[in-house]
Design an enzyme around this catalytic site. Structure first.
Site, mmCIF file in Angstrom:
data_model
loop_
_atom_site.group_PDB
_atom_site.id
_atom_site.type_symbol
_atom_site.label_atom_id
_atom_site.label_comp_id
_atom_site.label_asym_id
_atom_site.label_seq_id
_atom_site.Cartn_x
_atom_site.Cartn_y
_atom_site.Cartn_z
ATOM 1 N N THR A 191 0.818 -1.220 0.000
ATOM 2 C CA THR A 191 0.000 0.000 0.000
ATOM 3 C C THR A 191 0.846 1.262 0.000
ATOM 4 O O THR A 191 1.917 1.267 0.610
ATOM 5 C CB THR A 191 -0.818 0.009 1.318
ATOM 6 O OG1 THR A 191 -1.664 -1.105 1.298
ATOM 7 C CG2 THR A 191 -1.592 1.282 1.528
ATOM 8 N N ARG A 219 -13.145 -8.949 0.751
ATOM 9 C CA ARG A 219 -12.213 -8.652 1.860
ATOM 10 C C ARG A 219 -11.784 -7.176 1.810
ATOM 11 O O ARG A 219 -11.474 -6.630 0.770
ATOM 12 C CB ARG A 219 -10.992 -9.554 1.736
ATOM 13 C CG ARG A 219 -9.928 -9.366 2.831
ATOM 14 C CD ARG A 219 -8.848 -8.384 2.411
ATOM 15 N NE ARG A 219 -7.738 -8.356 3.363
ATOM 16 C CZ ARG A 219 -6.756 -7.475 3.320
ATOM 17 N NH1 ARG A 219 -6.736 -6.538 2.392
ATOM 18 N NH2 ARG A 219 -5.787 -7.509 4.198
ATOM 19 N N VAL A 220 -11.780 -6.569 2.980
ATOM 20 C CA VAL A 220 -11.306 -5.195 3.112
ATOM 21 C C VAL A 220 -10.185 -5.196 4.154
ATOM 22 O O VAL A 220 -10.310 -5.839 5.200
ATOM 23 C CB VAL A 220 -12.469 -4.267 3.554
ATOM 24 C CG1 VAL A 220 -11.959 -2.898 3.973
ATOM 25 C CG2 VAL A 220 -13.497 -4.127 2.423
ATOM 26 N N THR A 242 1.291 -0.152 6.451
ATOM 27 C CA THR A 242 1.264 -1.031 5.295
ATOM 28 C C THR A 242 1.541 -2.438 5.806
ATOM 29 O O THR A 242 2.064 -2.618 6.896
ATOM 30 C CB THR A 242 2.318 -0.605 4.250
ATOM 31 O OG1 THR A 242 2.261 -1.500 3.133
ATOM 32 C CG2 THR A 242 3.724 -0.602 4.815
ATOM 33 N N GLY A 243 1.172 -3.423 5.004
ATOM 34 C CA GLY A 243 1.397 -4.799 5.436
ATOM 35 C C GLY A 243 0.087 -5.524 5.629
ATOM 36 O O GLY A 243 -0.951 -5.102 5.107
HETATM 37 N N1 ASP Z 1 -2.452 -3.102 4.201
HETATM 38 C C1 ASP Z 1 -2.942 -3.570 2.933
HETATM 39 C C2 ASP Z 1 -4.084 -4.521 3.156
HETATM 40 O O1 ASP Z 1 -4.005 -5.353 4.033
HETATM 41 C C3 ASP Z 1 -1.923 -4.230 2.121
HETATM 42 C C4 ASP Z 1 -0.640 -3.482 1.920
HETATM 43 O O2 ASP Z 1 -0.153 -2.771 2.741
HETATM 44 O O3 ASP Z 1 -0.075 -3.607 0.884
HETATM 45 O O4 ASP Z 1 -5.006 -4.495 2.383
#
Ligand code: ASP
Length: 329
Positions: A191, A219-220, A242-243
């Site tokens: 993200t 899914r969110v 992020t993650g």
């Molecule tokens: N945090 C985002 C999610 O779980 C994914 C990401 O950080 O790339 O949708």
């Protein structure tokens, strides 16, 4: 996993490192900075991952000409949303397990105004739609078909639903290999979260993503959840994540960091504490990644992740840098 004691020692050490601002250049990025608490000039902007560099450049065009931080964080991440080389943000992103790209985004100002969209299809700039939710509706979060209808109502044309060549190839390979199971690991997500402060001292943040690759339809993640993927309080500071979204939501990651800063922690200490909580709650800490960024209203910032490999882009009047975050492991 590192022991609690070594983590505390590490935290203490980093908070005691009051040496002058220093950095080492390693390849593309600067290795984790030993001192990132010193307030630097306003304005400034910080974004997750290396796609944050181009996003920050756009935000900086606005900030350096006395523009406001809300415009900067929206326009900045719009660059990533249409970057064809980024497969984790915008309509070029990796699809869900039905082969459909669904997007999540949120935006927040220091005064508590916020807007978000989730599970939205065919919208080129979900961050702009999130801003419209904030500015033009009495709501905070619109999802799915309702969000898509709102985009149309606001004159935002819907894009055709065609996977990029790379996303289609990856999806086809995943269908063979993964037997229709979402893959929860350190890859398949990235993200963009951006937080910043303008010359007037106003703060805002934005967060936009196509979410976890091959997720279940519907899914969110954390990115559109105010308090999880993004939180801003102009009295204190801002944080973004992020993650693996599920594990960020579980600890209200961004809100937690801002509250820790309110209680006196530095941005770096707050990010480290949030990672510590996520690690404690995670069922599979070796195979997940979470990265946090935080900025306080004085302009000091911090970053921390579970695994090595998380980096962030930082832009102020002194520098434009890609920096490797410190990590739990
Ligand atoms: N945090 C985002 C999610 O779980 C994914 C990401 O950080 O790339 O949708």
């Amino acid at each position: 996993m590192k022991s609690r004691r070594s983590f505390i020692q590490k935290s203490l050490l980093s908070s005691l490192m009051l040496a002058p601002f220093s950095r080492k250049v390693t390849g593309m990025g600067i290795s984790s900075e030993s001192f990132i608490e010193k307030p630097i000039s306003k304005p400034q902007v910080i974004s997750t991952w290396n796609h944050g560099i181009a996003a920050n450049d756009k935000a900086w065009e606005i900030l350096s000409t006395n523009g406001n931080i809300l415009d900067a964080v929206e326009e900045g991440v719009k660059v990533t949303e249409i970057d064809k080389s980024v497969f984790s943000v915008g309509l070029n992103g990796i699809p869900d397990r039905e082969g459909i790209v669904t997007l999540d985004a949120s935006i927040m100002k220091g005064d508590g105004s916020c807007g978000a969209v989730a599970f939205v299809r065919q919208v080129k700039h979900p961050i702009t739609l999130a801003r419209k939710v904030m500015e033009k509706t009495p709501h905070v979060l619109l999802v799915g078909e309702g969000a898509r209808q709102f985009a149309l109502q606001e004159g935002m044309p819907l894009e055709e639903e065609v996977l990029s060549l790379k996303a289609r190839k990856a999806y086809n390979e995943w269908k063979i290999k993964a037997k229709y199971q979402p893959i929860i690991n350190v890859e398949n997500h990235d993200t963009i979260g951006m937080i910043g402060i303008d010359a007037a001292g106003e703060m805002a943040g934005s967060c936009t993503t196509s979410g976890l690759g091959y997720k279940m339809h519907g899914r969110v993640g954390d990115s559109p959840i105010i308090g999880a993927g993004l939180f801003v309080d102009g009295e204190v500071g801002a944080a973004t994540a992020t993650g693996l979204g599920e594990d960020v939501i579980r600890i209200c990651g961004a809100f937690l960091i801002v509250e820790l800063m309110r209680q006196g922690r530095t941005p770096q200490e707050a990010c480290e504490e949030a990672v510590k909580r996520a690690v404690a709650k995670s069922k599979d800490v070796n195979n997940i990644q979470i990265g946090f960024l935080a900025l306080n209203k004085e302009g000091a910032f911090g970053a921390f992740s579970i695994q090595p490999g998380f980096n962030y882009a930082h832009h102020n009047s002194n520098r434009q840098a890609l920096v490797d975050s410190k990590s739990w492991f």
